[in-house]
Every structure is written in structure tokens, then in C-alpha cells.
Design an enzyme around this catalytic site. Structure first.
Site, PDB file in Angstrom:
ATOM      1  N   SER A 148       0.632  -1.277  -0.053  1.00 24.32           N
ATOM      2  CA  SER A 148       0.449   0.057  -0.043  1.00 24.32           C
ATOM      3  C   SER A 148       0.982   1.549  -0.243  1.00 24.32           C
ATOM      4  O   SER A 148       1.610   1.376  -0.921  1.00 24.32           O
ATOM      5  CB  SER A 148      -1.371   0.413   1.055  1.00 24.32           C
ATOM      6  OG  SER A 148      -2.576   0.749   1.107  1.00 24.32           O
ATOM      7  N   ASP A 167     -10.166  -3.521  -5.432  1.00 20.93           N
ATOM      8  CA  ASP A 167      -9.484  -3.497  -4.708  1.00 20.93           C
ATOM      9  C   ASP A 167      -9.738  -1.798  -4.664  1.00 20.93           C
ATOM     10  O   ASP A 167      -9.028  -1.305  -5.195  1.00 20.93           O
ATOM     11  CB  ASP A 167      -7.669  -2.766  -4.336  1.00 20.93           C
ATOM     12  CG  ASP A 167      -7.205  -2.568  -3.783  1.00 20.93           C
ATOM     13  OD1 ASP A 167      -7.890  -1.890  -2.991  1.00 20.93           O
ATOM     14  OD2 ASP A 167      -6.141  -1.979  -3.077  1.00 20.93           O
ATOM     15  N   HIS A 188      -8.152  -4.851  -0.854  1.00 21.64           N
ATOM     16  CA  HIS A 188      -6.951  -4.353  -0.702  1.00 21.64           C
ATOM     17  C   HIS A 188      -6.313  -5.019  -0.183  1.00 21.64           C
ATOM     18  O   HIS A 188      -5.050  -5.315  -0.527  1.00 21.64           O
ATOM     19  CB  HIS A 188      -6.852  -2.969  -0.310  1.00 21.64           C
ATOM     20  CG  HIS A 188      -5.464  -2.300   0.030  1.00 21.64           C
ATOM     21  ND1 HIS A 188      -5.515  -1.248  -0.732  1.00 21.64           N
ATOM     22  CD2 HIS A 188      -5.749  -2.049   1.007  1.00 21.64           C
ATOM     23  CE1 HIS A 188      -4.466  -1.240  -0.636  1.00 21.64           C
ATOM     24  NE2 HIS A 188      -4.033  -0.955   1.148  1.00 21.64           N
TER      25      HIS A 188
END
Length: 263
Positions: free
Chosen positions: A104, A208, A238
Site C-alpha cells: 500500500s 481493491d 486491498h
């Protein structure tokens, strides 16, 4: 595998906590980079998979995150975060090949780190990385809502969201304006920066909604080098390391790492 050993060191803007999962038989070292608002304590199962594949694993809680010092989730410049990550890597030593794994926002940090320090990396793994562009950055110039994260966007496994919501080391408040601006500057630097020279694996969930796959794909296409692989997981959200198919995701990671190490 033993539990993580925690230590502290001076960072760019205060004391940071460093995690180390030791391995006396390590063939390589993984530098692990966590995402926005969270901490490296959530990555025990990731470390276990990497450890079983022959790695020693190290990484910090970023400044303002987890057990590290600083105002929560406040980052004035990601140069500070990158400097801390480099200091952790330097303290670990140069005795083993180094693989960089980031998720991320940690994937964004890892991409920039690889642009700056790629010569010292054996390979790079980017999981659901913030690359190219990211919609929340636009909030820096307007009203920033104080709304909790919809934890159902993390994983198809509801237990993941429940643990996230109950974790006191995770930030559950609004974005900080300065952090969003710093994120934007870092993405601009990545977009204008050199292509990645180490072998790179980009992984992303097709469902996501926190870091949508389209902008991330555009971003990685801008900087990917000649040695590049990609895997998109249908239906995955995600946190692909915490998804219902996470065993397959982690197997993809370790297979790639072994291959790039020459095993």
C-alpha cells in the site's frame, strides 16, 4: 519461527521501533515496509512465510505509526521515512542479499526506495502499491472528512476487518493535510524518477477500492524496468496478504524471491 524482536533507534524525527524476525540460517534479508496508519506487528504471518523461505526479516514502524514516536500519521516529507528505512537496512548489515517488500503506502515508499537504492537490492515486491495517482490526495486542498475506514474494503475475510477496527496501534482518525501533501510530492518524484532496475513483482487485488488497480497499474507501467512481473487477483480486495487466498499470494511472493535469488 521465533517471535519478532523489537528494538529502538533514533530516526529522522524521533525514536522509531524496529522489528526483526531472526533466522540463523538465512540466505537473504527481507526489508518489510508497512502501509498507512498501521504497523509492522500486523505482518507476523507474512514474516512466517518469508522466514520459511530462508529469510531474515526486518523493518520499522514508520514515524508517527505503531510503536514509533511522533504525532500519529503525520509525515512532513517521505524523505524522512526513506531515510529511516535506509538506516534500518544499514544497521542490519550488508552480509546478505536484500529483498524489498512493501504494501500500500509502503509499496509507494518501496518504489521510491528502489529508485534511489536499487543497486543494493536483489528484488522488489510491491503489494497493492499507491502509485501513479491516488484520489485521497485531493483532500489536502479541501475539507477532510473524519470518517472511519470501511473495514470491509480490506479483505473478503470479515475477521480481518474486525481485528483492524479493534487494534489500538492503528490510526482510526482522519487524514492529516500535511501527510496528504507529502504523499502527493512523493508520487510526483516517483513518476518523474528512473525506472526500477531490480527484478520487480507487482501484485494487486482486482476489487481493491482503497487503492484502485487502474491508477496503480498506470504508475507501475511508468517506472517498471525490463525485469518485471505482475499478478492481479480476481475478487481480491486491498490487503492481499490478508485475503482469503493469502496462502497463494504469499506463495507467489516466495516463488518470485527464490527465483530472483537464483535458487
Amino acid at each position: 519461527m521465533t517471535e519478532a524482536q523489537l528494538s529502538t533507534m533514533d530516526g529522522s524525527r524521533g525514536e522509531i521501533t524496529v522489528y526483526r524476525w531472526p533466522n540463523p540460517d538465512a540466505t537473504h534479508r527481507v526489508l518489510l515496509v508497512h502501509g498507512y496508519g498501521e504497523h509492522l506487528g500486523r505482518y507476523d504471518h507474512v514474516a512466517a512465510a518469508l522466514h520459511a523461505n530462508g529469510a531474515e526479516i526486518i523493518g520499522p514502524d514508520h514515524l508517527g505509526h505503531g510503536r514509533s514516536a511522533g504525532e500519529r500519521v503525520l509525515v512532513h516529507s517521505f524523505d524522512d521515512v526513506l531515510a529511516d528505512l535506509r538506516a534500518v537496512a544499514d544497521r542490519a548489515g550488508a552480509d546478505l542479499p536484500v529483498v524489498l517488500v512493501g504494501h500500500s503506502m509502503g509499496g509507494m515508499i518501496a518504489a521510491r526506495y528502489a529508485q534511489l537504492h536499487g543497486a543494493g537490492l536483489t528484488s522488489v515486491v510491491l503489494s497493492g502499491p499507491v502509485l501513479g495517482s491516488w484520489a485521497p490526495i485531493a483532500l489536502a486542498d479541501g475539507e477532510i472528512p473524519d470518517e472511519p475506514l470501511d473495514v470491509s474494503t480490506l479483505s473478503r475475510d470479515p475477521a480481518v476487518g474486525e481485528r483492524y477496527a479493534a487494534d489500538p496501534l492503528i490510526w482510526h482518525g482522519p487524514f492529516k493535510r500535511e501527510t496528504l501533501r507529502a504523499l502527493g510530492r512523493c508520487l510526483d518524484e516517483i513518476n518523474a524518477g528512473p525506472r526500477l532496475t531490480p527484478p520487480t513483482l507487482w501484485l494487486h487485488g482486482e476489487d481493491d477500492h482503497l487503492v484502485p488497480i487502474g491508477p496503480s497499474r498506470a504508475g507501475i507501467d511508468r517506472i517498471r524496468g525490463d525485469r518485471f512481473e505482475q499478478i492481479a487477483y480476481p475478487g481480491a480486495r486491498h490487503e492481499i496478504f490478508n485475503e482469503t487466498n493469502n496462502a497463494a499470494v504469499l506463495a507467489d511472493v516466495t516463488t518470485f524471491v527464490t527465483r530472483t535469488l537464483g535458487g
